[in-house]
Write a protein that holds these residues in place. Sequence first.
Motif, PDB file in Angstrom:
ATOM      1  N   UNK A 133     -34.197  22.358  -1.096  1.00  0.00           N
ATOM      2  CA  UNK A 133     -34.691  21.238   0.020  1.00  0.00           C
ATOM      3  C   UNK A 133     -34.033  22.189   1.097  1.00  0.00           C
ATOM      4  N   UNK A 134     -32.476  22.302   1.068  1.00  0.00           N
ATOM      5  CA  UNK A 134     -32.250  23.320   1.975  1.00  0.00           C
ATOM      6  C   UNK A 134     -33.004  24.394   2.521  1.00  0.00           C
ATOM      7  N   UNK A 135     -33.190  25.169   1.031  1.00  0.00           N
ATOM      8  CA  UNK A 135     -33.650  26.241   1.383  1.00  0.00           C
ATOM      9  C   UNK A 135     -35.107  26.350   2.266  1.00  0.00           C
ATOM     10  N   UNK A 136     -35.903  25.184   1.120  1.00  0.00           N
ATOM     11  CA  UNK A 136     -37.319  25.287   2.684  1.00  0.00           C
ATOM     12  C   UNK A 136     -37.354  24.968   3.556  1.00  0.00           C
ATOM     13  N   UNK A 137     -36.366  23.984   3.970  1.00  0.00           N
ATOM     14  CA  UNK A 137     -36.321  23.880   5.591  1.00  0.00           C
ATOM     15  C   UNK A 137     -35.350  24.870   6.091  1.00  0.00           C
ATOM     16  N   UNK A 138     -34.428  26.030   5.768  1.00  0.00           N
ATOM     17  CA  UNK A 138     -34.765  27.154   6.730  1.00  0.00           C
ATOM     18  C   UNK A 138     -35.922  27.872   6.512  1.00  0.00           C
ATOM     19  N   UNK A 139     -36.781  27.406   5.736  1.00  0.00           N
ATOM     20  CA  UNK A 139     -37.580  29.103   5.768  1.00  0.00           C
ATOM     21  C   UNK A 139     -38.429  28.453   6.506  1.00  0.00           C
ATOM     22  N   UNK A 188     -41.409  22.258   0.655  1.00  0.00           N
ATOM     23  CA  UNK A 188     -40.438  20.925   1.060  1.00  0.00           C
ATOM     24  C   UNK A 188     -41.119  19.642   0.910  1.00  0.00           C
ATOM     25  N   UNK A 189     -42.167  19.637   1.498  1.00  0.00           N
ATOM     26  CA  UNK A 189     -42.620  17.713   0.888  1.00  0.00           C
ATOM     27  C   UNK A 189     -42.610  17.596  -0.502  1.00  0.00           C
ATOM     28  N   UNK A 190     -43.426  18.059  -1.241  1.00  0.00           N
ATOM     29  CA  UNK A 190     -42.665  18.825  -2.662  1.00  0.00           C
ATOM     30  C   UNK A 190     -41.493  18.058  -3.032  1.00  0.00           C
ATOM     31  N   UNK A 191     -40.532  19.091  -2.782  1.00  0.00           N
ATOM     32  CA  UNK A 191     -38.823  18.567  -3.057  1.00  0.00           C
ATOM     33  C   UNK A 191     -38.488  16.782  -2.583  1.00  0.00           C
ATOM     34  N   UNK A 192     -39.172  17.333  -1.507  1.00  0.00           N
ATOM     35  CA  UNK A 192     -39.126  15.614  -1.174  1.00  0.00           C
ATOM     36  C   UNK A 192     -39.663  14.394  -2.119  1.00  0.00           C
ATOM     37  N   UNK A 193     -40.671  14.451  -2.605  1.00  0.00           N
ATOM     38  CA  UNK A 193     -41.697  13.699  -3.434  1.00  0.00           C
ATOM     39  C   UNK A 193     -40.482  13.144  -4.745  1.00  0.00           C
TER      40      UNK A 193
END
Length: 729
Positions: A300-306, A320-325
């Motif tokens: 989550x944090x890595x994809x948000x920084x990306x 990020x969307x997939x990880x939230x799911x």
Amino acid sequence: MGLYTRFFWLIVLVGGFGFAHAQSPIQVDSLPDNGLLLRSGWRWHPGDQAIWASPDFDDRRWSPIQPIQSIDELPDFQRSPLGWLRITVNLGSAVARQSMSMELNQYGASELYLDGKLLVKLGTVGKNYAQQQSYTPATWERYLLPPLTAGRHVIAVRLSQHRPPGYVPHLYYQSLPIFFVKLVRTEKTTSEVAEQLFASTLTNYMLVGIFFMLGAIHFLYFYYRRQRINLIFGLTAASCSLFIALLTSLGVITSPEAAEWMSLVGNLMVTLFMTLLLAIYYVYLGYRLSWLFWLIAVVLFVSRLLLHYSDYSKAGSLLYTVTVVVLFIDGLRVSILANRAGRPNARLVLGSSLALLLILVVGGFASAWLSDAYPTYAAYWGNATNLLFFVVLPISFAIILAREYAQTNRSLEARLDEVEQLSAEKESLLKSQNETLERQVADRTAELRQSLAELRSTQQQLVQREKMASLGELTAGIAHEIQNPLNFVNNFAEVSGELVTELEEERAKEPDKRDDDLEAELLADLRQNLDKINQHGSRASGIVRSMLDHARNNTGQPALTNLNALADEYLKLSYHGLRAAHKDFNAQLIVDLQPDLPSVAVVPQEVGRVLLNLFNNAFHAVRERQLLSPAGYQPAVTVQTRQVADQVEIRVSDNGTGVPSEAAQKIFQPFFTTKPTGQGTGLGLSISYDIITKGYGGVLSLDSTSASGTTFVIQLPIRQRPGADQHTD
């Protein structure tokens, strides 16, 4: 746009719109209630020439463009971020009679010209990022158009949108429209802005207040109860409160760079909020944080920084969307497992999870539909959905925790009633027991007073015994030490007698046979012998004086004392005293004295008593070891003096048996001794400690001890502290 809608689109990060190009000019015969977005009909050309603002300029060779798209979808503009946009509109007579305003949005800086005249400047257009002063209009900003006639009008925009430096997040740079123009009726502007502000601000302030209070309450619970679930819940509420506050503030931020940083921090806070929500599931339901939890948190944090720093924002958005799911699925998984295991309140947690998922799905699609079909009500629906989305889980957990605390309070109240009942039953019993105890305490106090008086008498006897034992050892050393000068006195007296006899014989001869030179030589030898007799007699007198001083009860007045001479004298006295008792004992005496050691104001007898005690202990220790392992062992006792800063240090070391580690911390306690029963009172080191520390404000410490020896250290201040009490036995 409501906070929930912003959050929803920040998660999925959908790009711009894809509309077909329309032919120029754009015909405008009416304005919808929600305004007319100029999506197509625009042309663009890189470069910068003032003539391009003119309505008569021919822009047919310019490239068609849709500026409402992001720069990520318009690579030509990304390669040439300084240029001009132009669009031609034909206003119908009905529209021209209305008062119109423009709603604008952009990332960089622009100058907007209407029919060749400068209408508004948003920031400062620059040739590079350093020269460009970016400006993003606030949510409610509208720009009034002058009265227009029906017919053809040209809107020209001088625009720069330079890429920010690498350290600055660039989510908005890639996702915001290059330039956004929407024509709205002026009379609708005030009510529309007021409705949006009322709907979003009211909801956001409510959310910030709710989560702030929840966080404060649970931080207080954690402070008093130290339960981890309260700490996690407090951090969850605090992160959500900060996220909503930052996201609300974005509507008033006109600096894109500041908005980028606020967006980054806000999105990290909402990521932390979702992660901590999942942690609440685990901790509250009694599960350890699994590897899947930590993997979800990291991704989550890595994809948000990306999303904020990478040029591949769509890939980051998808991840990020997939990880939230996956996060929501994992929360449901833990809830289902807890429900099957029969954990308390597991059904309520599972129900709140399903309700959250339902709100997210239904609310998102409903907000998207209302934005097109009924835009007037879209803001209210979005904010209501937003409120439900954020509060359903925290409020659910707050209610669950409140129920648990209520149950705990009821249990405590029941136990308190039981305690009060037991107290009433035992109160009479305690009264009678107290009376009995008071009588027993009085009897015991009388016994203790008598025992204390006996103990004080015994203590005084032990102190006197220690002193007499020390005096006895000193006397033995003095007897051995005084023997040497007495032997010299006797020997020189005998020799002097023989010299007198020879002198008399020489004087008895006839005058012509007397040898004057021999008589002078005999007289000189006599004088020299008398000097030697006087010297050694003085030495014997000094030893006797030391014995008398040591035996006196009073300590005398402090005087400047040469500690080198004092240490050397008492080392020899202690050594000869032990040899007087044990003729076969021999030890190596190592004397390392600093020649220029300053004198110290002390009572020599007191410090001599301390040194004698330490030397006696050292010689006893090396003799004990010699008796245990005589082969190849050479007993040695060392005395060292030196000046350390404003103190004089005396170190007494031996290579004897050492002090056991369990006894090292009690070595200076009264009546504690490591010697066999009957060989020590346990007061020597205690009295020595009092003399050095209380009498002179110094330090007596056991510096090191091991199986191969012991070192005691005396530290005396060269200038005693004012008012230091002198020690007396």
